[in-house]
Design a protein around this motif. Structure first.
Motif, PDB file in Angstrom:
ATOM      1  N   ALA A 200      55.014  22.693  29.893  1.00 32.31           N
ATOM      2  CA  ALA A 200      55.944  22.092  29.044  1.00 32.31           C
ATOM      3  C   ALA A 200      55.433  21.718  27.630  1.00 32.31           C
ATOM      4  CB  ALA A 200      56.274  20.794  29.909  1.00 32.31           C
ATOM      5  N   ILE A 201      53.943  21.479  27.516  1.00 29.21           N
ATOM      6  CA  ILE A 201      53.410  21.103  26.205  1.00 29.21           C
ATOM      7  C   ILE A 201      52.005  21.386  26.151  1.00 29.21           C
ATOM      8  CG2 ILE A 201      52.795  18.864  25.047  1.00 29.21           C
ATOM      9  CD1 ILE A 201      55.697  18.836  25.153  1.00 29.21           C
ATOM     10  N   ILE A 202      51.781  21.828  25.012  1.00 31.38           N
ATOM     11  CA  ILE A 202      50.355  22.486  24.916  1.00 31.38           C
ATOM     12  C   ILE A 202      49.605  21.459  23.774  1.00 31.38           C
ATOM     13  CG2 ILE A 202      50.582  24.561  26.095  1.00 31.38           C
ATOM     14  CD1 ILE A 202      50.326  25.708  22.832  1.00 31.38           C
ATOM     15  N   ALA A 203      48.452  21.335  23.648  1.00 35.77           N
ATOM     16  CA  ALA A 203      47.733  20.557  22.481  1.00 35.77           C
ATOM     17  C   ALA A 203      46.501  21.439  22.246  1.00 35.77           C
ATOM     18  CB  ALA A 203      47.411  19.351  22.999  1.00 35.77           C
ATOM     19  N   ALA A 204      46.006  21.140  21.057  1.00 32.12           N
ATOM     20  CA  ALA A 204      44.504  21.686  20.795  1.00 32.12           C
ATOM     21  C   ALA A 204      44.195  20.812  19.511  1.00 32.12           C
ATOM     22  CB  ALA A 204      45.001  23.275  20.230  1.00 32.12           C
ATOM     23  N   PHE A 214      46.721  29.029  18.290  1.00 35.63           N
ATOM     24  CA  PHE A 214      47.710  28.145  19.022  1.00 35.63           C
ATOM     25  C   PHE A 214      48.965  28.964  19.565  1.00 35.63           C
ATOM     26  CE2 PHE A 214      50.521  24.721  19.093  1.00 35.63           C
ATOM     27  CZ  PHE A 214      50.142  23.823  19.720  1.00 35.63           C
ATOM     28  N   PHE A 215      49.377  29.837  18.580  1.00 33.06           N
ATOM     29  CA  PHE A 215      50.592  30.435  19.248  1.00 33.06           C
ATOM     30  C   PHE A 215      50.207  31.324  20.498  1.00 33.06           C
ATOM     31  CE2 PHE A 215      52.837  34.788  19.286  1.00 33.06           C
ATOM     32  CZ  PHE A 215      54.149  34.284  19.578  1.00 33.06           C
ATOM     33  N   GLU A 216      49.262  31.895  20.570  1.00 33.30           N
ATOM     34  CA  GLU A 216      48.787  32.483  21.927  1.00 33.30           C
ATOM     35  C   GLU A 216      48.775  31.659  23.112  1.00 33.30           C
ATOM     36  OE1 GLU A 216      48.667  35.721  22.550  1.00 33.30           O
ATOM     37  OE2 GLU A 216      49.097  36.280  20.390  1.00 33.30           O
ATOM     38  N   LEU A 217      48.324  30.272  22.776  1.00 33.03           N
ATOM     39  CA  LEU A 217      48.422  29.380  23.786  1.00 33.03           C
ATOM     40  C   LEU A 217      50.273  29.113  24.165  1.00 33.03           C
ATOM     41  CD1 LEU A 217      45.817  26.507  22.760  1.00 33.03           C
ATOM     42  CD2 LEU A 217      45.566  28.326  24.820  1.00 33.03           C
ATOM     43  N   PHE A 218      50.793  28.930  23.092  1.00 29.73           N
ATOM     44  CA  PHE A 218      52.139  28.465  23.030  1.00 29.73           C
ATOM     45  C   PHE A 218      52.819  29.704  24.042  1.00 29.73           C
ATOM     46  CE2 PHE A 218      56.732  28.350  21.395  1.00 29.73           C
ATOM     47  CZ  PHE A 218      56.807  27.143  21.816  1.00 29.73           C
ATOM     48  N   ARG A 219      52.318  31.044  23.728  1.00 31.15           N
ATOM     49  CA  ARG A 219      53.220  32.179  24.515  1.00 31.15           C
ATOM     50  C   ARG A 219      53.119  31.750  26.065  1.00 31.15           C
ATOM     51  NH1 ARG A 219      53.669  37.341  22.853  1.00 31.15           N
ATOM     52  NH2 ARG A 219      52.575  37.625  20.654  1.00 31.15           N
ATOM     53  N   LYS A 220      52.166  31.074  26.566  1.00 32.47           N
ATOM     54  CA  LYS A 220      52.099  30.844  28.011  1.00 32.47           C
ATOM     55  C   LYS A 220      53.052  29.723  28.347  1.00 32.47           C
ATOM     56  CE  LYS A 220      47.124  31.833  27.907  1.00 32.47           C
ATOM     57  NZ  LYS A 220      45.734  31.349  27.889  1.00 32.47           N
ATOM     58  N   GLU A 241      56.789  35.038  14.074  1.00 31.57           N
ATOM     59  CA  GLU A 241      56.330  34.914  12.928  1.00 31.57           C
ATOM     60  C   GLU A 241      56.810  33.281  12.303  1.00 31.57           C
ATOM     61  OE1 GLU A 241      56.228  39.289  13.324  1.00 31.57           O
ATOM     62  OE2 GLU A 241      57.652  37.845  13.430  1.00 31.57           O
ATOM     63  N   GLN A 242      57.912  33.132  12.644  1.00 28.59           N
ATOM     64  CA  GLN A 242      58.319  31.704  12.309  1.00 28.59           C
ATOM     65  C   GLN A 242      57.520  30.833  12.902  1.00 28.59           C
ATOM     66  OE1 GLN A 242      62.735  32.775  13.075  1.00 28.59           O
ATOM     67  NE2 GLN A 242      62.991  31.073  11.591  1.00 28.59           N
ATOM     68  N   LEU A 243      57.285  30.766  14.159  1.00 27.85           N
ATOM     69  CA  LEU A 243      56.486  29.854  14.976  1.00 27.85           C
ATOM     70  C   LEU A 243      55.138  29.734  14.485  1.00 27.85           C
ATOM     71  CD1 LEU A 243      57.829  30.748  18.609  1.00 27.85           C
ATOM     72  CD2 LEU A 243      58.444  28.657  17.331  1.00 27.85           C
ATOM     73  N   ILE A 244      54.429  30.905  14.032  1.00 28.41           N
ATOM     74  CA  ILE A 244      53.073  30.746  13.625  1.00 28.41           C
ATOM     75  C   ILE A 244      53.010  30.093  12.256  1.00 28.41           C
ATOM     76  CG2 ILE A 244      51.231  32.325  13.098  1.00 28.41           C
ATOM     77  CD1 ILE A 244      52.035  34.494  14.868  1.00 28.41           C
ATOM     78  N   GLU A 245      53.976  30.566  11.511  1.00 24.79           N
ATOM     79  CA  GLU A 245      53.943  29.676  10.177  1.00 24.79           C
ATOM     80  C   GLU A 245      54.130  28.140  10.488  1.00 24.79           C
ATOM     81  OE1 GLU A 245      56.475  30.075   5.915  1.00 24.79           O
ATOM     82  OE2 GLU A 245      57.582  30.570   7.934  1.00 24.79           O
ATOM     83  N   CYS A 246      54.887  27.833  11.420  1.00 25.50           N
ATOM     84  CA  CYS A 246      55.173  26.416  11.703  1.00 25.50           C
ATOM     85  C   CYS A 246      53.945  25.905  12.090  1.00 25.50           C
ATOM     86  CB  CYS A 246      56.256  26.268  12.614  1.00 25.50           C
ATOM     87  SG  CYS A 246      56.503  24.668  13.251  1.00 25.50           S
ATOM     88  N   PHE A 247      53.228  26.479  13.136  1.00 26.56           N
ATOM     89  CA  PHE A 247      52.171  26.028  13.720  1.00 26.56           C
ATOM     90  C   PHE A 247      50.982  26.093  12.690  1.00 26.56           C
ATOM     91  CE2 PHE A 247      53.591  27.950  17.973  1.00 26.56           C
ATOM     92  CZ  PHE A 247      54.380  26.742  17.937  1.00 26.56           C
ATOM     93  N   SER A 248      51.026  27.068  11.768  1.00 28.78           N
ATOM     94  CA  SER A 248      49.582  27.254  10.578  1.00 28.78           C
ATOM     95  C   SER A 248      49.899  25.954   9.866  1.00 28.78           C
ATOM     96  CB  SER A 248      49.964  28.525   9.837  1.00 28.78           C
ATOM     97  OG  SER A 248      49.756  29.577  10.999  1.00 28.78           O
ATOM     98  N   SER A 249      51.231  25.617   9.461  1.00 29.69           N
ATOM     99  CA  SER A 249      51.370  24.573   8.176  1.00 29.69           C
ATOM    100  C   SER A 249      50.922  23.316   8.904  1.00 29.69           C
ATOM    101  CB  SER A 249      53.058  24.760   7.965  1.00 29.69           C
ATOM    102  OG  SER A 249      53.170  23.520   7.221  1.00 29.69           O
ATOM    103  N   PHE A 250      51.349  23.045  10.181  1.00 26.86           N
ATOM    104  CA  PHE A 250      51.037  21.741  10.849  1.00 26.86           C
ATOM    105  C   PHE A 250      49.526  21.589  11.019  1.00 26.86           C
ATOM    106  CE2 PHE A 250      55.406  20.959  11.521  1.00 26.86           C
ATOM    107  CZ  PHE A 250      55.452  19.666  12.128  1.00 26.86           C
ATOM    108  N   ILE A 251      48.928  22.867  11.231  1.00 26.41           N
ATOM    109  CA  ILE A 251      47.440  22.599  11.542  1.00 26.41           C
ATOM    110  C   ILE A 251      46.666  22.387  10.144  1.00 26.41           C
ATOM    111  CG2 ILE A 251      45.223  24.072  12.063  1.00 26.41           C
ATOM    112  CD1 ILE A 251      47.183  25.194  14.337  1.00 26.41           C
ATOM    113  N   GLU A 252      47.219  23.037   9.246  1.00 25.36           N
ATOM    114  CA  GLU A 252      46.569  22.685   7.724  1.00 25.36           C
ATOM    115  C   GLU A 252      46.840  21.358   7.227  1.00 25.36           C
ATOM    116  OE1 GLU A 252      46.379  25.486   3.656  1.00 25.36           O
ATOM    117  OE2 GLU A 252      47.461  26.189   5.386  1.00 25.36           O
ATOM    118  N   MET A 253      48.028  20.760   7.507  1.00 23.63           N
ATOM    119  CA  MET A 253      48.064  19.283   6.984  1.00 23.63           C
ATOM    120  C   MET A 253      47.413  18.626   7.906  1.00 23.63           C
ATOM    121  SD  MET A 253      52.231  19.100   6.445  1.00 23.63           S
ATOM    122  CE  MET A 253      52.758  19.757   7.866  1.00 23.63           C
ATOM    123  N   GLY A 254      47.277  18.813   9.189  1.00 16.53           N
ATOM    124  CA  GLY A 254      46.412  17.980  10.027  1.00 16.53           C
ATOM    125  C   GLY A 254      44.957  18.307   9.743  1.00 16.53           C
ATOM    126  N   CYS A 255      44.493  19.148   9.144  1.00 17.68           N
ATOM    127  CA  CYS A 255      43.113  19.287   8.692  1.00 17.68           C
ATOM    128  C   CYS A 255      42.773  18.712   7.433  1.00 17.68           C
ATOM    129  CB  CYS A 255      42.433  20.785   8.662  1.00 17.68           C
ATOM    130  SG  CYS A 255      42.270  21.506  10.377  1.00 17.68           S
TER     131      CYS A 255
END
Length: 803
Positions: A200-204, A214-220, A241-255
């Protein structure tokens, strides 16, 4: 192949959003500001919105400004997070009068609904409203309303289960910034509880992942299967590609907005979009929140290089040794000397005595002959703060081991611990850094390379086998008792180092993991953790990743996985157990093998020590046994929620060679060649060993589990004291034959001996030959499967493959 995505984030504009909120004495963004943040984040563009402040009289033009036939009205309040539950979200026709009516109704009804919610859920009531009730509470909530946000209505493609996504950032105490994603909507907490782990939920950790990984984790997850149209009756509603872009953006803001970023002006404490809905391949945020803070740096100035003095001391000092009885200090002295450490290099601080057991005593710290590498403190806890002051002021030791408990395990001892920590941190800030401290509430250290043992357990209670060669492994544990009981139950583990961390008053799990990552004496690092100090979970995870990249193996067990368990760990070694799912995810993604139980920890440790140098190319298993139930049991154990093995297919050559062995032994009419292979109880030692040899030479087999039926009349499985007829010491016995095959094989060979205590010597003999041996087949297969899956993941990290 996962596509590479590049984001373009306007960090200056996002920082300005935080700055304006701070100037208004807010530590949060309103929802419309979160939409502005997303618009500048390089990910999906949010729906258009207009803030209608409380008391404003918007014109018809303003009310009709948004596209579409409907609008969404959302209450704007600094305290109301879950707006739907209090009727703070309304979808209305885009008609000026209907919009005005709905706004007026919401401004009156929402405070009443939220007041009722607060009184029904007092634990969730914001602090600013505590102590209020009735009309006073309603009035306070009403005063805080900022107005209503009018948002463009974008109907989702589907309202079916699983078609909403939650993505969030959270600043955690132990691991810093974490990204999470999964099934969104109002029932997201329910999904996380009801679905099995990782579905249901993944975290990293943002620092240990990127958008593609992170997208590869989300695939599962179930969420991805629904969004990608992989379930019955579904169609894809978002691109990868939309999901990866979203995750990449969040990760970059998080860092960027992280406590670990020294240039960060602000720290995102929590940011959540729940949910993203999907309209014609657009990701539409339907709700969002963001809390932020000013950075408060965590300073680590511990002189961790002195861990080497702690583990390989040239001189050792002790205080708390009795001259007349076996107190803790005296037992520690006995164990130091019993391990072979030179008496001439040991000094006891004790007034009125010249020597104890041939060890020189000095009256005080000032009388020591020089600076010690290690000073062991085994006195009453009430005396510890003054002693620490003296050790630090005299600079008389490079490392100190604090044995006593009562240093932060409960509220009463917390002040004492805080005084000691303040003194230690003070000296760490000076040139040279002073000594490092292990403990408190520490059972001590056994260092075979350092040739000493400071455990306070009498040898009568824990006999030492000093003839056994230690493995190139380190066991690091917050619980001394956990380490002690593992040593008692599993003497075959025999790591080179056993380190009890205790309360982490100074040295931390992260420090010790970093040390052993670089140690030339260690290939396997096994860790039992109850909790991490602030941001030390992240440092530990980085050390794990570093160890994996150096081809070392890290085994990890985390206690405190339930609310009850978290309470117990806090009481035991003053640990603040963090969120288990976050901890497990971060450590597993760093490359560690994560055990789910104490037994599994022991089993995985055994495998890591004994087959760590074997080649693991895949997850194809060959299983064989002389007991039919065991062969079936092995096949039944190759899959679970956490791992998946497959039974290997024999090559024609392998099948032919097995048939040849069976024919030579007169078993060809009794045995059908298959996997798993039931070779019949009449198969002798040579048949077992020879078939295992054949299997090791089949290039399409990655691991072998062989059941050695100890009760078989054809096998040599008894200690020689039981007679020579079945002696396992026979020249052509299974111990000799199988150990030769296993040592010459690059493929790991695992044995199962399912029998009573009569066959303990048989198991011990196999273990002594470096063959991991288990008492039951399902435990062997399950542990091997988990181990192989983790090894393959570690290989992918070293290869730089996104997984």
């Amino acid at each position: 192949m996962t596509p590479k995505i590049t984001t373009q984030i306007n960090f200056h504009a996002i920082t300005e959003l935080f700055k304006r909120a701070q100037q208004e004495n807010r530590n949060f963004l309103f929802e419309y500001e979160v939409y502005n943040l997303l618009a500048r984040s390089g990910a999906e563009t949010p729906p258009k919105s207009i803030l209608i402040p409380r008391g404003a009289r918007p014109s018809e033009e303003e009310l009709l400004a948004l596209p579409g036939e409907k609008v969404v009205l959302k209450i704007v309040s600094p305290t109301i997070i879950h707006k739907t539950e209090v009727k703070g979200v309304q979808v209305v026709e885009k008609d000026p009068n209907k919009i005005r009516s709905s706004i007026r109704r919401m401004l009156y009804e929402v405070p009443e609904n939220y007041a009722a919610w607060c009184q029904a859920n007092p634990d969730g009531m914001p602090d600013v409203y505590r102590g209020l009730a009735g009309e006073a509470l309603i009035a306070a909530i009403s005063r805080d309303l900022q107005g209503v946000l009018m948002v463009q209505f974008m109907p989702p493609d589907s309202g079916a289960f699983g078609n909403e996504l939650i993505v969030g950032l959270r600043n955690t105490r132990e691991f810093g910034m974490i990204i999470s994603a999964g099934l969104g909507g109002t029932d997201t907490e329910l999904y996380a509880k009801r679905f099995r782990k990782g579905q249901a939920i993944i975290a990293a950790s943002c620092e240990l992942t990127d958008g593609e990984s992170f997208f590869e984790l989300f695939r599962k997850t179930i969420s991805y299967r629904k969004l990608a149209g992989l379930t019955r009756g579904q169609r894809r509603i978002v691109t990868d590609e939309q999901l990866i872009e979203c995750f990449s953006s969040f990760i970059e803001m998080g860092c960027t907005y992280s406590i670990t970023n020294p240039d960060a002006e602000y720290v995102i404490e929590e940011m959540e979009i729940n949910p993203y809905a999907f309209t014609d391949f657009l990701m539409v945020p339907l709700d969002g929140m963001c809390k932020f803070s000013l950075p408060q740096r965590v300073d680590n100035r511990r002189p961790v290089a002195k861990i080497d003095n702690l583990l390989h001391p040239k001189t050792i000092g002790l205080i708390g040794v009795s001259a007349t009885r076996k107190n803790f200090g005296r037992i520690i002295l006995d164990n130091i000397l019993g391990q072979g450490y030179s008496r001439e290099k040991v000094f006891i601080v004790k007034q009125g005595t010249d020597e104890i057991d041939g060890v020189v005593c000095v009256p005080d710290l000032k009388s020591l002959p020089g600076k010690l590498d290690l000073f062991v403190v085994a006195i009453g806890v009430e005396q510890v703060p003054v002693l620490v002051d003296e050790i630090v002021d005299l600079d008389c030791a490079n490392s100190v081991m604090l044995i006593p408990g009562g240093m932060g395990e409960n509220e009463e001892s917390r002040l004492r611990a805080e005084r000691v920590i303040a003194k230690i941190n003070g000296v760490h800030a000076t040139e040279g850094g002073g000594p490092v401290f292990l403990g408190a509430n520490c059972m001590g250290v056994i260092s075979h390379p350092g040739k000493y043992d400071t455990w306070f357990i009498p040898e009568e209670k824990l006999p030492k086998n000093r003839k056994i060669k230690p493995h190139r492994a380190a066991l690091v544990s917050q619980s001394g008792a956990f380490m002690l009981h593992r040593s008692s139950q599993c003497p075959e583990l025999a790591p080179a180092y056993l380190v009890s961390m205790g309360n982490q008053t100074d040295l931390t799990l992260g420090d010790m993991a970093k040390y052993f990552k670089d140690s030339p004496e260690v290939d396997v690092i096994a860790v039992y953790a109850e909790g991490f100090n602030d941001l030390d979970g992240l440092e530990f995870a980085k050390a794990v990743r570093g160890a994996v990249l150096m081809s070392k193996e890290v085994l990890f067990y985390k206690a405190g996985r339930t609310p009850e368990g978290q309470t117990a760990t806090s009481g035991h070694t003053a640990s603040l157990a963090g969120d288990y799912m976050v901890c497990e995810s971060c450590i597993r993604q760093a490359g560690a093998i994560v055990a789910r139980s104490f037994t599994e920890f022991q089993d995985l440790f055994l495998l890591a020590e004994n087959i760590g140098k074997k080649k693991i190319k895949g997850n194809r298993l060959a299983a064989m046994s002389g007991a039919g139930f065991e062969a079936v049991g092995m096949a039944d154990s190759i899959q679970s929620d956490d791992f998946q093995m497959q039974l290997a297919s024999y090559s024609a050559t392998t099948t032919g060679e097995i048939k040849k062995v069976l024919a030579e032994k007169g078993l060809d009419r009794l045995v059908t060649v298959s996997n798993p292979l039931d070779i019949n109880p009449s198969a002798d030692d040579e048949a077992h060993a020879e078939i295992v040899r054949v299997l090791t030479e089949d290039g399409a087999i990655d691991a072998i589990v062989v059941g050695l039926d100890p009760l078989s009349p054809a096998m040599h499985t008894l200690d020689k004291t039981r007679g020579q007829a079945f002696s396992m010491d026979a020249a052509k016995g299974i111990v000799s034959l199988l150990s030769e095959v296993a040592s010459n094989s690059e493929v790991p060979v695992i044995a199962v001996v399912d029998g009573g205590r009569l066959y303990d010597p048989f198991r011990d003999a196999l273990l002594g030959k470096g063959i991991p041996t288990f008492p039951v087949c399902d435990r062997a297969v399950a542990s091997l499967s988990l181990y192989i899956e983790s090894r393959l993941y570690a290989d992918s990290i070293r290869a730089g493959v996104t997984v």
